[in-house]
Design an enzyme around this catalytic site. Structure first.
Site, PDB file in Angstrom:
ATOM      1  N   GLU A  56       0.834  -1.203   0.000  1.00 22.37           N
ATOM      2  CA  GLU A  56       0.000   0.000   0.000  1.00 22.37           C
ATOM      3  C   GLU A  56       0.867   1.250   0.000  1.00 22.37           C
ATOM      4  OE1 GLU A  56      -3.612   1.911  -0.329  1.00 22.37           O
ATOM      5  OE2 GLU A  56      -3.115  -0.208  -0.596  1.00 22.37           O
ATOM      6  N   HIS A  60       1.886  -0.480  -5.023  1.00 22.81           N
ATOM      7  CA  HIS A  60       2.244  -1.565  -5.951  1.00 22.81           C
ATOM      8  C   HIS A  60       1.837  -2.876  -5.283  1.00 22.81           C
ATOM      9  CE1 HIS A  60       4.186  -3.215  -9.399  1.00 22.81           C
ATOM     10  NE2 HIS A  60       5.026  -3.927  -8.680  1.00 22.81           N
ATOM     11  N   HIS A  61       0.802  -3.494  -5.792  1.00 24.05           N
ATOM     12  CA  HIS A  61       0.153  -4.589  -5.078  1.00 24.05           C
ATOM     13  C   HIS A  61       0.428  -5.949  -5.718  1.00 24.05           C
ATOM     14  CE1 HIS A  61      -1.920  -0.817  -4.259  1.00 24.05           C
ATOM     15  NE2 HIS A  61      -1.920  -1.287  -3.024  1.00 24.05           N
ATOM     16  N   HIS A  78       1.501  -4.232 -14.124  1.00 19.91           N
ATOM     17  CA  HIS A  78       0.493  -4.397 -15.173  1.00 19.91           C
ATOM     18  C   HIS A  78       0.521  -3.265 -16.192  1.00 19.91           C
ATOM     19  CE1 HIS A  78      -1.313  -7.931 -13.373  1.00 19.91           C
ATOM     20  NE2 HIS A  78      -1.184  -7.332 -12.203  1.00 19.91           N
ATOM     21  N   GLU A  79       0.661  -2.028 -15.721  1.00 22.40           N
ATOM     22  CA  GLU A  79       0.622  -0.897 -16.659  1.00 22.40           C
ATOM     23  C   GLU A  79       1.826  -0.885 -17.608  1.00 22.40           C
ATOM     24  OE1 GLU A  79       2.171   0.818 -12.707  1.00 22.40           O
ATOM     25  OE2 GLU A  79       0.505  -0.457 -13.287  1.00 22.40           O
ATOM     26  N   ASP A  87       8.809  -3.964  -9.188  1.00 28.35           N
ATOM     27  CA  ASP A  87       8.616  -5.348  -8.731  1.00 28.35           C
ATOM     28  C   ASP A  87       9.798  -5.802  -7.884  1.00 28.35           C
ATOM     29  OD1 ASP A  87       6.141  -5.776 -10.239  1.00 28.35           O
ATOM     30  OD2 ASP A  87       7.466  -5.538 -11.970  1.00 28.35           O
TER      31      ASP A  87
END
Length: 99
Positions: A56, A60-61, A78-79, A87
């Site tokens: 949070e 970046h989940h 993802h984007e 990551d």
């Protein structure tokens, strides 16, 4: 937007991450992945709660799965359509929870 790593950049970042990690992370299906095994469900869930706070804060989940005492974490941006520095930064922060 964050730039996606090339395969060479991802491999180098993985090598650096694993040099400091307790157990090896892997790149599987385009995601940075690792399975963590704890003594019991309570310990696994506590770990997940701490990871959730990190995620949070970093905005970046992870993709993850918990079954009893096992937690699987998969990271990807993802984007960007693949792995990025975000990551590997989150993976290093997760590793820091285990020290």
């Amino acid at each position: 937007m964050t730039t996606r790593y090339t395969k060479t950049e991802a491999a180098r970042a993985l090598e650096e991450l694993n040099a400091a990690a307790g157990e090896a992370w892997q790149i599987r299906d385009g995601r940075l992945s690792r399975t963590f095994v704890f003594r019991d469900f309570t310990e696994a869930f506590g770990f997940m709660a701490r990871v959730a706070l990190l995620a949070e804060k970093a905005d970046h989940h992870p993709e993850w799965c918990n079954v009893y005492r096992k937690v699987e974490i998969h990271l990807t941006t993802h984007e960007a359509g693949g792995l990025t520095g975000r990551d590997f930064e989150l993976a290093r922060a997760i590793e820091g929870l285990l020290e």
